[in-house]
Design a protein around this motif. Structure first.
Motif, short mmCIF file in Angstrom:
data_model
loop_
_atom_site.label_atom_id
_atom_site.label_comp_id
_atom_site.label_asym_id
_atom_site.label_seq_id
_atom_site.Cartn_x
_atom_site.Cartn_y
_atom_site.Cartn_z
N ALA A 22 0.75 -1.13 0.08
CA ALA A 22 -0.10 0.03 0.08
C ALA A 22 0.87 1.25 0.13
CB ALA A 22 -0.94 -0.18 1.07
N ALA A 23 2.14 0.93 0.27
CA ALA A 23 2.94 2.35 0.49
C ALA A 23 3.26 2.60 -0.97
CB ALA A 23 4.19 1.99 1.26
N ASP A 24 3.40 1.85 -1.87
CA ASP A 24 3.55 2.45 -3.23
C ASP A 24 2.52 3.22 -3.82
OD1 ASP A 24 5.80 0.63 -3.38
OD2 ASP A 24 4.84 -1.30 -4.47
N TRP A 25 1.37 3.33 -3.24
CA TRP A 25 0.26 4.13 -3.78
C TRP A 25 0.53 5.57 -3.66
CZ3 TRP A 25 -3.23 7.73 -2.01
CH2 TRP A 25 -4.16 7.98 -2.65
N THR A 26 -0.05 6.31 -4.75
CA THR A 26 0.11 7.72 -4.81
C THR A 26 -1.10 7.99 -5.63
OG1 THR A 26 1.22 7.89 -6.74
CG2 THR A 26 2.56 7.98 -4.91
N PRO A 27 -1.89 9.26 -5.35
CA PRO A 27 -2.70 9.98 -6.24
C PRO A 27 -2.46 9.50 -7.59
CG PRO A 27 -2.29 11.36 -4.51
CD PRO A 27 -1.20 10.49 -4.19
N GLU A 28 -1.25 9.76 -7.95
CA GLU A 28 -1.09 9.57 -9.68
C GLU A 28 -1.02 8.17 -9.81
OE1 GLU A 28 1.04 11.28 -7.50
OE2 GLU A 28 -0.04 12.99 -8.14
N VAL A 29 -0.92 6.97 -8.95
CA VAL A 29 -0.74 5.81 -9.24
C VAL A 29 -2.41 5.33 -9.38
CG1 VAL A 29 -0.53 3.49 -8.18
CG2 VAL A 29 1.17 4.98 -8.28
N ALA A 30 -3.21 6.19 -8.39
CA ALA A 30 -4.70 5.70 -8.40
C ALA A 30 -5.37 6.13 -9.72
CB ALA A 30 -5.28 6.50 -7.26
N GLN A 31 -4.80 7.35 -10.25
CA GLN A 31 -5.56 7.69 -11.64
C GLN A 31 -5.03 6.58 -12.65
OE1 GLN A 31 -3.86 11.65 -11.46
NE2 GLN A 31 -5.94 12.35 -10.85
N SER A 32 -3.88 6.28 -12.60
CA SER A 32 -3.48 5.19 -13.64
C SER A 32 -4.13 3.80 -13.35
CB SER A 32 -1.91 5.06 -13.19
OG SER A 32 -1.23 4.22 -14.02
N LEU A 33 -4.37 3.45 -12.22
CA LEU A 33 -5.04 2.23 -12.11
C LEU A 33 -6.65 2.29 -12.46
CD1 LEU A 33 -3.80 1.53 -8.33
CD2 LEU A 33 -3.75 -0.25 -10.34
N ALA A 34 -7.18 3.53 -12.27
CA ALA A 34 -8.69 3.80 -12.44
C ALA A 34 -8.69 4.08 -14.04
CB ALA A 34 -8.87 5.36 -11.87
N ALA A 35 -7.76 4.55 -14.86
CA ALA A 35 -7.73 4.46 -16.19
C ALA A 35 -7.92 3.16 -16.80
CB ALA A 35 -6.47 5.29 -16.53
N GLU A 36 -7.11 2.28 -16.18
CA GLU A 36 -6.99 0.83 -16.62
C GLU A 36 -8.68 0.25 -16.52
OE1 GLU A 36 -3.48 -1.88 -16.03
OE2 GLU A 36 -4.62 -1.87 -14.27
N ALA A 37 -9.43 0.62 -15.79
CA ALA A 37 -10.60 0.38 -15.53
C ALA A 37 -11.59 1.07 -16.39
CB ALA A 37 -10.95 0.03 -14.08
N GLY A 38 -11.04 2.02 -17.03
CA GLY A 38 -11.86 2.93 -17.70
C GLY A 38 -12.50 4.10 -17.05
N ILE A 39 -12.06 4.34 -15.83
CA ILE A 39 -12.58 5.32 -14.96
C ILE A 39 -11.66 6.69 -14.84
CG2 ILE A 39 -12.99 5.76 -12.62
CD1 ILE A 39 -13.66 2.54 -12.11
N VAL A 40 -12.30 7.76 -15.12
CA VAL A 40 -11.65 9.02 -14.80
C VAL A 40 -12.17 9.69 -13.29
CG1 VAL A 40 -11.51 11.22 -15.55
CG2 VAL A 40 -11.76 9.61 -17.22
N LEU A 41 -11.23 9.54 -12.79
CA LEU A 41 -11.61 9.93 -10.96
C LEU A 41 -12.06 11.37 -11.05
CD1 LEU A 41 -8.34 8.22 -9.42
CD2 LEU A 41 -10.80 7.46 -9.73
#
Lengths: 105, 173
Positions: A22-41
């Protein structure tokens, strides 16, 4: 174990695609993970993500179940499905950089 | 790290964010109206929706009790003919035993914050699961759709069920 690039970093993932640390997580990582699921945060997504991370911090790293999120995050069940249409149970935790939820509800 | 590290690109993304046409589908048939037979179907249905699957539930025979307004929050545990109760059948048949077992199970479920049946049904509806009642069973029990919870979308025949559940994995409870 897999590695995949998110927000310019090679991150380790479980076989099911959840961040190993969980320490690897940043808000930018979240955006990138979301984009993979077709989601714009949107701000609503962030409300859910922030709640999940705060709750997990209180629950020794365990992801909250969806019912818990709907009860305490301020985002209701219908909205959770609207925000994460491909399966909010896993997706909210995944985008929040948390492990796969163990809760059945 | 002892395990092999791979760097796939597309297979991984497809697995974690499946393309729309690959959406899995499940149809759950609920045929029993005891508390212990109601929850498995409801919880599996909810878990399937949480995982992004299309879900339909079909309530038939005693399973209609799960969505009957007058019964859904009064389902019982069966103490007779239930070997898992570890109690002689005659004891299970004594007055009050079933009510006792039911109240014990409900207390335990409340402790674990498991929602009531009506809350589960509402949750499933909010989650976008589709709930249907069996027409033949409705006729047998002389029920009308207004006797059922409003989350039940309609009444189906057995053939309608197969039309609607085309391509779905089917779970019979």
């Amino acid at each position: 174990m897999l590695t995949h690039e998110y927000a310019g970093n090679q991150l380790q993932l479980t076989d099911e695609g959840f961040l190993v640390s969980a320490a690897d997580w940043t808000p930018e990582v979240a955006q990138s993970l979301a984009a993979e699921a077709g989601i714009v945060l949107t701000p609503e997504h962030w409300t859910v993500i922030t709640y999940c991370r705060e709750d997990a911090a209180r629950q020794s790293g365990q992801s909250p179940g969806l019912r818990r999120i709907s009860q305490y995050s301020g985002v209701g069940m219908k909205d959770l499905y609207r925000l994460f249409p491909k399966g909010p149970g896993k997706l909210a935790a995944r985008i929040a950089g948390l492990p796969k939820p163990k809760a059945c509800l | 790290m002892g395990t092999a590290v791979t760097t796939p690109t597309t297979p991984f993304a497809e697995r974690v964010a499946p393309v729309a046409e690959a959406t899995r589908k499940v149809a759950i048939i609920c045929s029993k109206g005891t508390l212990d037979m109601a929850y498995p179907g409801l919880i599996l249905a909810n878990a399937a929706r949480m995982s992004g699957m299309d879900v339909m539930l079909f309530f038939t025979f005693w399973g209609l009790d799960i969505v009957r307004k007058d019964r859904m929050d009064h389902l019982h545990v069966s103490t007779v003919g239930n070997p898992s109760m570890h109690m002689p059948t005659m004891v299970g048949g004594l007055p009050g035993m079933e009510a006792l077992a039911t109240s014990m199970m409900k207390k335990e479920m409340a402790r674990l914050e498991i929602p009531t049946v009506s809350e589960m049904v509402q949750m499933l509806s909010d989650a976008g699961a589709h709930l249907y009642a069996c027409g033949l069973a409705m006729d047998m029990f002389k029920l009308k759709q207004e006797d059922l919870a409003p989350q039940v979308e309609g009444v189906l025949s057995a053939m309608d069920f197969f039309d609607k559940s085309e391509g779905a994995q089917i779970i019979f409870v």
